[in-house]
Motif scaffolding. Sequence first.
Motif, mmCIF file in Angstrom:
data_model
loop_
_atom_site.group_PDB
_atom_site.id
_atom_site.type_symbol
_atom_site.label_atom_id
_atom_site.label_comp_id
_atom_site.label_asym_id
_atom_site.label_seq_id
_atom_site.Cartn_x
_atom_site.Cartn_y
_atom_site.Cartn_z
ATOM 1 N N VAL A 25 7.994 -10.260 12.916
ATOM 2 C CA VAL A 25 6.719 -10.607 13.550
ATOM 3 C C VAL A 25 6.827 -10.512 15.072
ATOM 4 C CG1 VAL A 25 4.981 -12.414 13.866
ATOM 5 C CG2 VAL A 25 6.119 -12.133 11.652
ATOM 6 N N GLY A 26 5.879 -9.802 15.676
ATOM 7 C CA GLY A 26 5.854 -9.680 17.128
ATOM 8 C C GLY A 26 6.887 -8.733 17.699
ATOM 9 N N LYS A 27 7.652 -8.075 16.822
ATOM 10 C CA LYS A 27 8.714 -7.180 17.288
ATOM 11 C C LYS A 27 8.470 -5.733 16.873
ATOM 12 C CE LYS A 27 10.923 -10.711 18.984
ATOM 13 N NZ LYS A 27 11.064 -10.897 20.454
ATOM 14 N N VAL A 28 7.335 -5.462 16.264
ATOM 15 C CA VAL A 28 6.996 -4.101 15.864
ATOM 16 C C VAL A 28 5.532 -3.827 16.200
ATOM 17 C CG1 VAL A 28 8.683 -3.919 13.989
ATOM 18 C CG2 VAL A 28 6.399 -4.836 13.510
ATOM 19 N N GLU A 29 5.228 -2.567 16.429
ATOM 20 C CA GLU A 29 3.848 -2.128 16.521
ATOM 21 C C GLU A 29 3.452 -1.564 15.162
ATOM 22 O OE1 GLU A 29 2.993 0.265 20.028
ATOM 23 O OE2 GLU A 29 4.863 -0.429 20.934
ATOM 24 N N ILE A 30 2.177 -1.652 14.827
ATOM 25 C CA ILE A 30 1.732 -1.271 13.481
ATOM 26 C C ILE A 30 0.587 -0.267 13.554
ATOM 27 C CG2 ILE A 30 0.681 -2.102 11.340
ATOM 28 C CD1 ILE A 30 2.129 -4.756 11.770
ATOM 29 N N LEU A 31 0.686 0.780 12.746
ATOM 30 C CA LEU A 31 -0.403 1.733 12.537
ATOM 31 C C LEU A 31 -0.635 1.863 11.042
ATOM 32 C CD1 LEU A 31 0.394 4.713 14.974
ATOM 33 C CD2 LEU A 31 -1.471 3.067 15.183
ATOM 34 N N THR A 32 -1.880 2.093 10.667
ATOM 35 C CA THR A 32 -2.206 2.335 9.260
ATOM 36 C C THR A 32 -2.724 3.758 9.121
ATOM 37 O OG1 THR A 32 -2.770 0.021 8.882
ATOM 38 C CG2 THR A 32 -3.586 1.615 7.282
ATOM 39 N N MET A 33 -2.191 4.468 8.140
ATOM 40 C CA MET A 33 -2.601 5.844 7.897
ATOM 41 C C MET A 33 -3.440 5.903 6.628
ATOM 42 S SD MET A 33 -0.160 9.191 8.035
ATOM 43 C CE MET A 33 -0.867 10.835 8.167
ATOM 44 N N TYR A 34 -4.523 6.660 6.686
ATOM 45 C CA TYR A 34 -5.465 6.780 5.578
ATOM 46 C C TYR A 34 -5.451 8.216 5.048
ATOM 47 C CZ TYR A 34 -7.307 2.328 7.311
ATOM 48 O OH TYR A 34 -7.443 1.015 7.713
ATOM 49 N N PRO A 35 -6.101 8.452 3.914
ATOM 50 C CA PRO A 35 -6.316 9.844 3.504
ATOM 51 C C PRO A 35 -7.039 10.610 4.607
ATOM 52 C CG PRO A 35 -6.891 8.349 1.711
ATOM 53 C CD PRO A 35 -6.637 7.491 2.931
ATOM 54 N N GLY A 48 -11.770 15.457 -1.565
ATOM 55 C CA GLY A 48 -11.263 14.227 -0.997
ATOM 56 C C GLY A 48 -10.299 14.502 0.141
ATOM 57 N N GLY A 49 -9.533 13.478 0.504
ATOM 58 C CA GLY A 49 -8.671 13.580 1.674
ATOM 59 C C GLY A 49 -7.185 13.486 1.407
#
Length: 445
Positions: free
Chosen positions: A151-161, A208-209
């Motif tokens: 927690v607080g030590k990583v950056e987060i991205l979410t990838m979608y279709p 779709g994707g």
Amino acid sequence: MKRLIETALLDWKNRKNKMPLLVYGARQVGKTTTIVAFGKAHYTNTVTFNFESNAQLAAIFDKDLNPLRIISELEILSGKSIHKKNTLLFFDEIQACPNALTSLKYFCEQAHGYHVIAAGSLLGVVLNRKRTKTKEKNGYADDAGSVSFPVGKVEILTMYPMTFEEFLFSVNSALMDAIQKGYEKNIPLSEPLHEKALDFYRDYLYVGGMPKAVAEYADRCDEDYIRIRQNEILSLYSSDMAKYTTQSEQIKTAAIYDSIPSQLAKENKKFQYSMIGSHARATSYEIGMSWLKLAGLVIISTKAREGKMPLAYYADNLSYKIYMSDIGLLNAKSNTPKNLVLSDRVSAEAKGAMTENYVAQELAANGHTIYYWESSGKAEIDFVIQLGDNAVPIEVKSSDNVRAKSLKQFIGKYSPTYSIRVSTRNFGFENKIKSVPLYAVFCIR
């Protein structure tokens, strides 16, 4: 195939004092391919370790979590040098090694200058499993143990279709500027371009994707091969349900997922457990619903009791709709042939379900938390989102029939700065209602 997340990856690379990057996303959305391609384009070398395909890797993280020791052993194992700044260290399917996930904290604190990206298809599922290993008559539920999240030590991205925008990049990028200009200035496209864009939109409803399906479309545009790829992905999702849940949970999780097409074809699209079984209750299906959300297989739209800002204050978490994360997979699961998707012979209910699922997918990929609104069961707005300091209603139509009594009720009650109507009609703006063609939903940012 160009992916929009590449811009965010490059921003991360160029940022000073960066933390390790954690990339979430459902299986088969293109995480590994995109990250490896990014590494090849922007680093001298990329060193990849897949914890799912190489179980022996976990032993390197068992002794301690000293990042310099770990890097030294990974160099020996891979036969490649791992340098600060010009090497991308990529941990793939990191959910298979909880200690590797925890180690990202120490990479952040003790290994400044190293560029580390980690990705996992079922990270959310693994991180939220709290119970111990459970044996059932016909199988086991895998135990993630007590995973310590950095927690607080990583950056987060979410990838979608792939969004429709990314789809167009792959098949006809020249349309992009015209669509963007039409959206920003409310200028209609010429009729030939408008019809061309709608044709691509209809193709996207079928394809779709998912990158493998899009690749089939781009390479040979064979509907049978596209459907084969989609069904392979659905089978993979079913296998994950079996692997990462108990037998009873698997049955309930699959039942929820299988019910989505029929749920969306109802006039009232609120998710109803009674459609799964006469005695089905939300409490007994909570784990299954949570699993689907954490695995990235569904999109949730929560009811907003009021169309006021901020919308989260008015969320009714007991009332919600669920959509599949990819419109192509929705049509594969419902076994809808391409000729029906592209024509008007499909039922009005099915066409409405496809259209709404598509819009939900596009809005979610743009980072919107989506809500819907209804008034005493008599009026319903398909989506309400926050744009800046405005609560903006979005009415969705699958054709050019834009009569919208519900939208009028919402406007009369809440007086939004403006509203959005999505349909097959061209761009325009009249009476504070912005007309957005279905192919331009990706512009709503």
